[in-house]
Design a protein around this motif. Structure first.
Motif, PDB file in Angstrom:
ATOM      1  N   VAL A   1       0.840  -1.194   0.000  1.00 51.85           N
ATOM      2  CA  VAL A   1       0.000   0.000   0.000  1.00 51.85           C
ATOM      3  C   VAL A   1       0.878   1.247   0.000  1.00 51.85           C
ATOM      4  CG1 VAL A   1      -1.760   1.296   1.240  1.00 51.85           C
ATOM      5  CG2 VAL A   1      -1.855  -1.194   1.195  1.00 51.85           C
ATOM      6  N   ILE A   2       0.606   2.165  -0.950  1.00 50.69           N
ATOM      7  CA  ILE A   2       1.299   3.455  -0.974  1.00 50.69           C
ATOM      8  C   ILE A   2       0.591   4.442  -0.061  1.00 50.69           C
ATOM      9  CG2 ILE A   2       2.103   5.352  -2.427  1.00 50.69           C
ATOM     10  CD1 ILE A   2       1.960   3.508  -4.828  1.00 50.69           C
ATOM     11  N   THR A   3      -0.677   4.647  -0.321  1.00 47.79           N
ATOM     12  CA  THR A   3      -1.491   5.556   0.471  1.00 47.79           C
ATOM     13  C   THR A   3      -2.953   5.196   0.281  1.00 47.79           C
ATOM     14  OG1 THR A   3      -1.994   7.878   0.920  1.00 47.79           O
ATOM     15  CG2 THR A   3      -1.652   7.270  -1.372  1.00 47.79           C
ATOM     16  N   GLU A   4      -3.817   5.797   1.073  1.00 44.11           N
ATOM     17  CA  GLU A   4      -5.240   5.519   0.948  1.00 44.11           C
ATOM     18  C   GLU A   4      -6.060   6.765   1.262  1.00 44.11           C
ATOM     19  OE1 GLU A   4      -5.978   2.280   3.599  1.00 44.11           O
ATOM     20  OE2 GLU A   4      -6.076   3.551   5.367  1.00 44.11           O
ATOM     21  N   VAL A   5      -7.293   6.770   0.775  1.00 44.87           N
ATOM     22  CA  VAL A   5      -8.235   7.860   0.983  1.00 44.87           C
ATOM     23  C   VAL A   5      -9.445   7.301   1.718  1.00 44.87           C
ATOM     24  CG1 VAL A   5      -9.678   9.605  -0.130  1.00 44.87           C
ATOM     25  CG2 VAL A   5      -7.482   8.989  -1.137  1.00 44.87           C
ATOM     26  N   ILE A   6      -9.930   8.023   2.727  1.00 48.00           N
ATOM     27  CA  ILE A   6     -11.113   7.623   3.479  1.00 48.00           C
ATOM     28  C   ILE A   6     -12.213   8.644   3.227  1.00 48.00           C
ATOM     29  CG2 ILE A   6     -12.065   7.111   5.762  1.00 48.00           C
ATOM     30  CD1 ILE A   6     -10.000   5.107   4.842  1.00 48.00           C
ATOM     31  N   ALA A   7     -13.440   8.172   3.026  1.00 50.48           N
ATOM     32  CA  ALA A   7     -14.564   9.060   2.785  1.00 50.48           C
ATOM     33  C   ALA A   7     -14.930   9.815   4.058  1.00 50.48           C
ATOM     34  CB  ALA A   7     -15.765   8.262   2.280  1.00 50.48           C
ATOM     35  N   ASP A   8     -15.517  10.987   3.895  1.00 51.10           N
ATOM     36  CA  ASP A   8     -16.011  11.724   5.054  1.00 51.10           C
ATOM     37  C   ASP A   8     -17.490  11.378   5.264  1.00 51.10           C
ATOM     38  OD1 ASP A   8     -16.989  12.890   2.801  1.00 51.10           O
ATOM     39  OD2 ASP A   8     -16.030  14.837   3.112  1.00 51.10           O
ATOM     40  N   ASN A   9     -18.032  11.820   6.389  1.00 51.66           N
ATOM     41  CA  ASN A   9     -19.426  11.543   6.764  1.00 51.66           C
ATOM     42  C   ASN A   9     -19.725  10.042   6.758  1.00 51.66           C
ATOM     43  OD1 ASN A   9     -19.926  14.334   6.915  1.00 51.66           O
ATOM     44  ND2 ASN A   9     -20.370  14.410   4.709  1.00 51.66           N
ATOM     45  N   LEU A  10     -18.827   9.280   7.387  1.00 53.31           N
ATOM     46  CA  LEU A  10     -19.025   7.836   7.451  1.00 53.31           C
ATOM     47  C   LEU A  10     -20.107   7.484   8.466  1.00 53.31           C
ATOM     48  CD1 LEU A  10     -15.319   6.618   7.326  1.00 53.31           C
ATOM     49  CD2 LEU A  10     -17.022   6.405   5.517  1.00 53.31           C
ATOM     50  N   ASP A  11     -20.677   6.294   8.308  1.00 54.68           N
ATOM     51  CA  ASP A  11     -21.709   5.805   9.220  1.00 54.68           C
ATOM     52  C   ASP A  11     -21.140   5.685  10.629  1.00 54.68           C
ATOM     53  OD1 ASP A  11     -23.773   4.554  10.514  1.00 54.68           O
ATOM     54  OD2 ASP A  11     -24.137   3.071   8.957  1.00 54.68           O
ATOM     55  N   LYS A  12     -21.894   6.167  11.623  1.00 57.09           N
ATOM     56  CA  LYS A  12     -21.431   6.106  13.011  1.00 57.09           C
ATOM     57  C   LYS A  12     -21.279   4.673  13.509  1.00 57.09           C
ATOM     58  CE  LYS A  12     -23.372  10.584  14.332  1.00 57.09           C
ATOM     59  NZ  LYS A  12     -24.312  11.301  15.239  1.00 57.09           N
TER      60      LYS A  12
ATOM     61  N   SER B   1     -17.822   3.062  14.016  1.00 54.85           N
ATOM     62  CA  SER B   1     -17.010   3.246  15.219  1.00 54.85           C
ATOM     63  C   SER B   1     -17.001   1.990  16.084  1.00 54.85           C
ATOM     64  CB  SER B   1     -17.532   4.430  16.032  1.00 54.85           C
ATOM     65  OG  SER B   1     -18.879   4.209  16.430  1.00 54.85           O
ATOM     66  N   ARG B   2     -17.954   1.075  15.857  1.00 59.28           N
ATOM     67  CA  ARG B   2     -17.930  -0.211  16.550  1.00 59.28           C
ATOM     68  C   ARG B   2     -16.809  -1.100  16.026  1.00 59.28           C
ATOM     69  NH1 ARG B   2     -23.141  -1.643  18.820  1.00 59.28           N
ATOM     70  NH2 ARG B   2     -24.682   0.001  18.467  1.00 59.28           N
ATOM     71  N   LYS B   3     -16.336  -0.790  14.803  1.00 57.21           N
ATOM     72  CA  LYS B   3     -15.343  -1.644  14.143  1.00 57.21           C
ATOM     73  C   LYS B   3     -13.963  -1.010  14.123  1.00 57.21           C
ATOM     74  CE  LYS B   3     -14.802  -5.337  11.362  1.00 57.21           C
ATOM     75  NZ  LYS B   3     -15.195  -6.703  11.705  1.00 57.21           N
ATOM     76  N   ILE B   4     -13.899   0.300  13.776  1.00 54.45           N
ATOM     77  CA  ILE B   4     -12.619   0.991  13.653  1.00 54.45           C
ATOM     78  C   ILE B   4     -12.720   2.349  14.332  1.00 54.45           C
ATOM     79  CG2 ILE B   4     -11.968  -0.150  11.481  1.00 54.45           C
ATOM     80  CD1 ILE B   4     -12.913   2.357  10.007  1.00 54.45           C
ATOM     81  N   THR B   5     -11.571   2.988  14.496  1.00 50.34           N
ATOM     82  CA  THR B   5     -11.534   4.349  15.030  1.00 50.34           C
ATOM     83  C   THR B   5     -11.663   5.324  13.869  1.00 50.34           C
ATOM     84  OG1 THR B   5     -10.102   3.629  16.846  1.00 50.34           O
ATOM     85  CG2 THR B   5     -10.200   5.996  16.380  1.00 50.34           C
ATOM     86  N   LEU B   6     -12.727   6.119  13.886  1.00 55.13           N
ATOM     87  CA  LEU B   6     -12.970   7.053  12.790  1.00 55.13           C
ATOM     88  C   LEU B   6     -12.096   8.294  12.945  1.00 55.13           C
ATOM     89  CD1 LEU B   6     -16.876   6.890  12.600  1.00 55.13           C
ATOM     90  CD2 LEU B   6     -15.218   5.672  11.209  1.00 55.13           C
ATOM     91  N   PRO B   7     -11.482   8.780  11.857  1.00 53.60           N
ATOM     92  CA  PRO B   7     -10.643   9.985  11.944  1.00 53.60           C
ATOM     93  C   PRO B   7     -11.491  11.221  12.242  1.00 53.60           C
ATOM     94  CG  PRO B   7     -10.913   9.315   9.658  1.00 53.60           C
ATOM     95  CD  PRO B   7     -11.530   8.238  10.492  1.00 53.60           C
ATOM     96  N   LYS B   8     -10.970  12.109  13.109  1.00 52.18           N
ATOM     97  CA  LYS B   8     -11.715  13.318  13.492  1.00 52.18           C
ATOM     98  C   LYS B   8     -11.403  14.466  12.533  1.00 52.18           C
ATOM     99  CE  LYS B   8     -12.002  12.054  18.382  1.00 52.18           C
ATOM    100  NZ  LYS B   8     -11.678  12.435  19.778  1.00 52.18           N
ATOM    101  N   ASP B   9     -10.145  14.854  12.465  1.00 52.03           N
ATOM    102  CA  ASP B   9      -9.738  15.938  11.567  1.00 52.03           C
ATOM    103  C   ASP B   9      -9.065  15.322  10.349  1.00 52.03           C
ATOM    104  OD1 ASP B   9     -10.657  17.784  13.427  1.00 52.03           O
ATOM    105  OD2 ASP B   9      -8.758  17.747  14.514  1.00 52.03           O
TER     106      ASP B   9
END
Length: 336
Positions: free
Chosen positions: A96-107, A110-118
């Motif tokens: 993996v070089i890098t990755e992009v995560i979508a914003d406004n993810l389903d709450k 948070s039961r599965k992973i730690t969602l990024p804040k900023d």
């Protein structure tokens, strides 16, 4: 007395037969496809029923006749594209070089992973575009929506999914368009299409060699010390070790398995669930509430197990035309 001879019992093709690491299967291979869209979809196994269809296989002796066909019902709530990953080719394989995560993810994530804040999505997209020359492949991260189905859980499953396209740039552009969107079954597959089914089989626990490998129960004088459900020998004196081919007791079931070229008979909309729901719902599952897929034949795993459908890796030349469905049974299968 003539000595008894017979072929060995039990295939050693899937050895060692250890428990799967996770209930969500990991798919390591994806087919090449020029169409820029997802190559896979996840659904929950509901159960089985039967249909009456008109056979449209030209090489079949029942071509044009109405035949009985067992089908597996999968409930397929929309999946969400939550991320993009860029891979580079190294001497140790793809990294993996890098990755992009979508914003406004389903709450519920948070039961599965730690969602990024900023998190700056546009900055991450710019970074992945800068490394496009080094990129060998683009894949996407998707998550399921179990809270929409009749599955007693809210924690989504996350898995990596391939995406079609001729070049990494084309794949990246398609992935950016899909990022954060819900994808339905009819946007990926179509009626009559062949797919591969990947899932974890039913777990049967620790079993002996008779049930696990199908060896013969010993008879007559061969059954020493009143033991019959064991092998006669663990192997020869030389080599002085037990070979891996010797059928022994151990874990049976709960293995990752892939079934190739399963035919989709129908992709149904959420408004058509009355066509398949029995009165009171499916045994050990309940009522189907979302889009559903009817797959010809059986699929691995028990009810409520996650099944991933993938575009076929070993596609054959059989017809992809959808057969005419004359009847779908809605009778309860209790006791069958």
């Amino acid at each position: 007395m003539v000595r008894h001879h017979q072929p060995r019992k039990g295939s050693v093709a899937f050895s060692p037969r250890k428990r799967a690491a996770k209930e969500t299967p990991r798919i390591k291979s994806w087919p090449a496809d020029d169409e820029p869209k997802l190559l896979g979809l996840a659904g929950y196994k509901v159960g089985m029923t039967h249909t009456l269809i008109v056979d449209n296989d030209k090489n079949s002796p029942t071509n044009g006749m109405e035949i009985f066909a067992p089908v597996t019902v999968l409930e397929v709530p929309p999946i969400v594209v939550m991320g993009i990953r860029a891979y580079e080719k190294t001497t140790d394989g793809l990294k993996v070089i890098t990755e992009v995560i979508a914003d406004n993810l389903d709450k519920e994530l948070s039961r599965k992973i730690t969602l990024p804040k900023d998190y700056d999505k546009s900055k991450a997209i710019a970074k992945i575009q800068e490394t496009l020359e080094e990129t060998e492949d683009i894949k996407v991260l998707v998550h399921t929506n179990p809270k929409l189905a009749s599955v007693p859980k809210k924690k989504p499953e996350i898995f990596e999914c391939g995406i079609g396209g001729e070049t990494p740039e084309e794949k990246l552009n398609a992935a950016i368009e899909l990022l954060g969107n819900e994808i339905k079954a009819n946007e990926i597959f179509s009626d009559g299409q062949f797919v591969d089914s990947i899932g974890i089989t039913k777990g049967k626990g620790f079993q002996g060699p008779v049930k696990r490998w199908g060896i013969r129960i010993q008879y007559g004088k061969a059954a020493r010390s009143s033991k019959k459900r064991h092998i006669g020998s663990l192997g020869p004196w030389t080599p002085s070790r037990t070979m891996w081919t010797v059928p022994q007791a151990g874990q049976m079931g709960y293995h990752k398995r892939t079934e190739y070229n399963k035919k989709i008979l129908k992709i149904g909309d959420a408004s058509e669930v009355d066509q398949i729901n029995p009165e009171g719902g499916f045994i050990k599952y309940g009522l189907v509430k979302n889009d559903y897929i009817l797959v010809k034949g059986s699929l691995q795993g028990p009810s409520k197990r996650l099944i991933i459908l993938r575009k076929p890796m070993r596609a054959h030349r059989k017809s992809n035309d959808a057969p005419q469905i004359n009847h779908i049974s809605t009778k309860s299968k209790q006791g069958v």
